[in-house]
Design a protein around this motif. Structure first.
Motif, PDB file in Angstrom:
ATOM      1  N   SER A   1       0.832  -1.209   0.000  1.00 15.28           N
ATOM      2  CA  SER A   1       0.000   0.000   0.000  1.00 15.28           C
ATOM      3  C   SER A   1       0.863   1.253   0.000  1.00 15.28           C
ATOM      4  N   GLY A   2       1.943   1.228   0.798  1.00 13.47           N
ATOM      5  CA  GLY A   2       2.866   2.362   0.814  1.00 13.47           C
ATOM      6  C   GLY A   2       3.509   2.590  -0.542  1.00 13.47           C
ATOM      7  N   ALA A   3       3.874   1.499  -1.204  1.00 13.88           N
ATOM      8  CA  ALA A   3       4.455   1.616  -2.545  1.00 13.88           C
ATOM      9  C   ALA A   3       3.433   2.201  -3.524  1.00 13.88           C
ATOM     10  N   LEU A   4       2.162   1.829  -3.365  1.00 11.73           N
ATOM     11  CA  LEU A   4       1.112   2.371  -4.234  1.00 11.73           C
ATOM     12  C   LEU A   4       0.888   3.853  -3.970  1.00 11.73           C
ATOM     13  N   ILE A   5       0.958   4.258  -2.686  1.00 11.07           N
ATOM     14  CA  ILE A   5       0.832   5.680  -2.356  1.00 11.07           C
ATOM     15  C   ILE A   5       1.961   6.469  -3.013  1.00 11.07           C
ATOM     16  N   PHE A   6       3.172   5.934  -2.933  1.00  6.74           N
ATOM     17  CA  PHE A   6       4.326   6.573  -3.577  1.00  6.74           C
ATOM     18  C   PHE A   6       4.090   6.694  -5.087  1.00  6.74           C
ATOM     19  N   THR A   7       3.580   5.629  -5.699  1.00  7.47           N
ATOM     20  CA  THR A   7       3.314   5.634  -7.144  1.00  7.47           C
ATOM     21  C   THR A   7       2.241   6.661  -7.497  1.00  7.47           C
TER      22      THR A   7
ATOM     23  N   ASN B   1       3.706  15.804  -3.245  1.00  9.76           N
ATOM     24  CA  ASN B   1       4.940  15.729  -2.459  1.00  9.76           C
ATOM     25  C   ASN B   1       4.697  15.005  -1.135  1.00  9.76           C
ATOM     26  N   THR B   2       3.561  15.301  -0.498  1.00 12.10           N
ATOM     27  CA  THR B   2       3.209  14.629   0.760  1.00 12.10           C
ATOM     28  C   THR B   2       2.979  13.143   0.523  1.00 12.10           C
ATOM     29  N   LEU B   3       2.310  12.817  -0.569  1.00 15.36           N
ATOM     30  CA  LEU B   3       2.062  11.403  -0.886  1.00 15.36           C
ATOM     31  C   LEU B   3       3.362  10.641  -1.119  1.00 15.36           C
ATOM     32  N   ILE B   4       4.305  11.274  -1.796  1.00 16.81           N
ATOM     33  CA  ILE B   4       5.596  10.626  -2.071  1.00 16.81           C
ATOM     34  C   ILE B   4       6.339  10.347  -0.771  1.00 16.81           C
ATOM     35  N   ILE B   5       6.391  11.355   0.120  1.00 12.11           N
ATOM     36  CA  ILE B   5       7.088  11.198   1.407  1.00 12.11           C
ATOM     37  C   ILE B   5       6.418  10.123   2.259  1.00 12.11           C
ATOM     38  N   VAL B   6       5.080  10.211   2.355  1.00 13.20           N
ATOM     39  CA  VAL B   6       4.338   9.251   3.178  1.00 13.20           C
ATOM     40  C   VAL B   6       4.463   7.840   2.606  1.00 13.20           C
ATOM     41  N   GLY B   7       4.424   7.717   1.282  1.00 16.65           N
ATOM     42  CA  GLY B   7       4.546   6.398   0.659  1.00 16.65           C
ATOM     43  C   GLY B   7       5.874   5.739   0.963  1.00 16.65           C
ATOM     44  N   LEU B   8       6.967   6.500   0.820  1.00 17.18           N
ATOM     45  CA  LEU B   8       8.289   5.962   1.119  1.00 17.18           C
ATOM     46  C   LEU B   8       8.413   5.592   2.597  1.00 17.18           C
ATOM     47  N   ALA B   9       7.917   6.477   3.472  1.00 19.90           N
ATOM     48  CA  ALA B   9       7.977   6.202   4.909  1.00 19.90           C
ATOM     49  C   ALA B   9       7.162   4.968   5.265  1.00 19.90           C
ATOM     50  N   SER B  10       6.007   4.804   4.625  1.00 21.48           N
ATOM     51  CA  SER B  10       5.152   3.653   4.905  1.00 21.48           C
ATOM     52  C   SER B  10       5.834   2.340   4.532  1.00 21.48           C
ATOM     53  N   VAL B  11       6.567   2.343   3.423  1.00 17.99           N
ATOM     54  CA  VAL B  11       7.298   1.141   3.009  1.00 17.99           C
ATOM     55  C   VAL B  11       8.315   0.746   4.071  1.00 17.99           C
ATOM     56  N   VAL B  12       9.073   1.740   4.555  1.00 15.11           N
ATOM     57  CA  VAL B  12      10.104   1.473   5.574  1.00 15.11           C
ATOM     58  C   VAL B  12       9.467   1.023   6.882  1.00 15.11           C
ATOM     59  N   ILE B  13       8.417   1.739   7.306  1.00 15.30           N
ATOM     60  CA  ILE B  13       7.762   1.439   8.582  1.00 15.30           C
ATOM     61  C   ILE B  13       7.191   0.029   8.587  1.00 15.30           C
ATOM     62  N   ASN B  14       6.522  -0.342   7.526  1.00 10.15           N
ATOM     63  CA  ASN B  14       5.880  -1.656   7.490  1.00 10.15           C
ATOM     64  C   ASN B  14       6.878  -2.787   7.228  1.00 10.15           C
ATOM     65  N   PHE B  15       8.014  -2.456   6.620  1.00  8.55           N
ATOM     66  CA  PHE B  15       9.083  -3.456   6.497  1.00  8.55           C
ATOM     67  C   PHE B  15       9.578  -3.860   7.886  1.00  8.55           C
ATOM     68  N   PHE B  16       9.806  -2.852   8.744  1.00  9.76           N
ATOM     69  CA  PHE B  16      10.241  -3.149  10.107  1.00  9.76           C
ATOM     70  C   PHE B  16       9.130  -3.827  10.903  1.00  9.76           C
ATOM     71  N   ALA B  17       7.871  -3.480  10.623  1.00 13.40           N
ATOM     72  CA  ALA B  17       6.756  -4.152  11.312  1.00 13.40           C
ATOM     73  C   ALA B  17       6.765  -5.638  10.996  1.00 13.40           C
ATOM     74  N   GLY B  18       7.040  -5.981   9.745  1.00 13.53           N
ATOM     75  CA  GLY B  18       7.131  -7.393   9.362  1.00 13.53           C
ATOM     76  C   GLY B  18       8.261  -8.115  10.081  1.00 13.53           C
ATOM     77  N   ARG B  19       9.409  -7.416  10.228  1.00 10.81           N
ATOM     78  CA  ARG B  19      10.542  -8.023  10.931  1.00 10.81           C
ATOM     79  C   ARG B  19      10.230  -8.240  12.412  1.00 10.81           C
ATOM     80  N   ILE B  20       9.551  -7.254  13.011  1.00 12.09           N
ATOM     81  CA  ILE B  20       9.182  -7.382  14.428  1.00 12.09           C
ATOM     82  C   ILE B  20       8.228  -8.554  14.626  1.00 12.09           C
ATOM     83  N   CYS B  21       7.257  -8.687  13.730  1.00 15.32           N
ATOM     84  CA  CYS B  21       6.295  -9.794  13.814  1.00 15.32           C
ATOM     85  C   CYS B  21       7.014 -11.142  13.680  1.00 15.32           C
TER      86      CYS B  21
END
Length: 345
Positions: A30-36, A62-82
């Protein structure tokens, strides 16, 4: 008072960790789609930059691009924590990282919500930007030999053909500007001289529009010159007959197009925001439930998960106190530094 406490037996913790791992990767996509979507919207706005007066409307992509990239990173770490929460030996390494992680994730989730609000609220800025930009574009239409404006004619013509529109507000906007270059006017012709003299500004104004305003769906050959002169055309009355040029102004057409994009993007981003909040809430439950397992001999014991360890008011109060303590040592050091010269004297 613990907020929203839930009991987690061992099997439930495992299921939550596994389900949340899949959910976090869905949020990553979803984050990647927001970035796109941000990149797509920015490219669409840049296509029409010549007929837009300011760059404030780029705040949304610009906000969508920043949020999309941040979402990818945030949820990547969420997957690692899980993934590591399934192993009690590996989970403790995340304990020092989890609090700043939640703070950052909550901040970018809030930005995601702001992007949704901005996408619906930018209509006024968009209309004003296009109003001025299109007005200038029409005024500079004839300046094909002026540096910086050479492609203005091509831009306006392609715009009117693509969006099936004419002028800024309507086709009559072309009556108010000289859109035919002086180098294509025969100044030895009496008609040209009379028309220029009749205008206070010395401009060559005509009741006509460029070819790109012609509606190809009309069965009649396009009447683009002397549009208000009934006697110049056979069986023609401009006051009653539906003209065979596009009736809609380009500002209305572009606002409709971009707001359609914004509304669609707003709905999608709102859906992604709900997914992100679901990930954060579930991860908070999993984290607090796993904290109860750390240090226990029986790692399959039942634990409790919660959103907040204390009530909302108490949590806010404690957070403010912690922030104050962070800056307190700096104040003490500053006071000591100021008093040092006096002591030495």
């Amino acid at each position: 008072m613990v907020l929203l406490k839930v009991k987690f037996p061992f099997q439930r913790r495992v299921k939550v960790a596994q389900g949340l791992w899949l959910f976090s990767w869905l949020a990553t996509v979803s984050g990647a789609l927001i970035f796109t979507l941000g990149i797509f919207l920015k490219s669409e706005l840049r296509k029409r930059s010549e007929v837009m007066d300011n760059t404030e409307i780029h705040a949304v992509p610009n906000t969508l691009i920043i949020v999309g990239l941040a979402s990818v990173v945030i949820n990547f770490f969420a997957g690692r924590i899980c993934q590591d929460s399934l192993d009690v030996a590996r989970f403790p390494r995340w304990r020092g990282f989890i609090v700043p992680y939640f703070a950052g994730a909550a901040l970018f989730a809030l930005l995601m919500l702001v992007a949704v609000i901005m996408s619906y609220a930018m209509k006024g800025n968009l209309e004003e930007s296009l109003k001025i930009g299109l007005k200038n574009g029409i005024r500079f239409y004839k300046d094909t030999d002026t540096p910086g404006r050479c492609f203005q004619k091509q831009t306006i013509d392609l715009l009117q053909i693509e969006f099936q529109c004419c002028g800024n507000t309507n086709f009559k906007d072309w009556f108010e500007v000289q859109w035919i270059s002086n180098r294509y006017l025969d100044y030895s012709c009496k008609e040209v001289k009379d028309r220029i003299k009749s205008n206070v500004d010395g401009r060559y104004l005509v009741d006509g529009v460029p070819f790109s305003c012609c509606n190809p769906s009309s069965p009649r050959p396009c009447i683009q010159h002397q549009m208000t002169n009934n006697s110049a055309h056979y069986n023609y009355d401009y006051t009653t007959e539906e003209l065979n040029v596009f009736r809609r102004g380009c500002r209305e057409a572009l606002v409709s197009y971009y707001m359609g994009l914004m509304n669609t993007i707003g709905v999608l981003v709102l859906l992604f925001f709900l997914i992100q909040m679901g990930v954060l809430v579930s991860l908070r439950y999993l984290q607090t439930a796993m904290d109860g397992v750390v240090g226990q001999e029986n790692t399959e014991c039942e634990t409790e998960g919660y959103i907040l360890e204390k009530g909302v008011k108490e949590t806010i109060k404690l957070t403010i106190q912690k922030i104050a303590k962070i800056f307190q040592p700096n104040q003490v050091q500053n006071e000591q530094a100021e008093s040092a010269p006096g002591t030495a004297g």
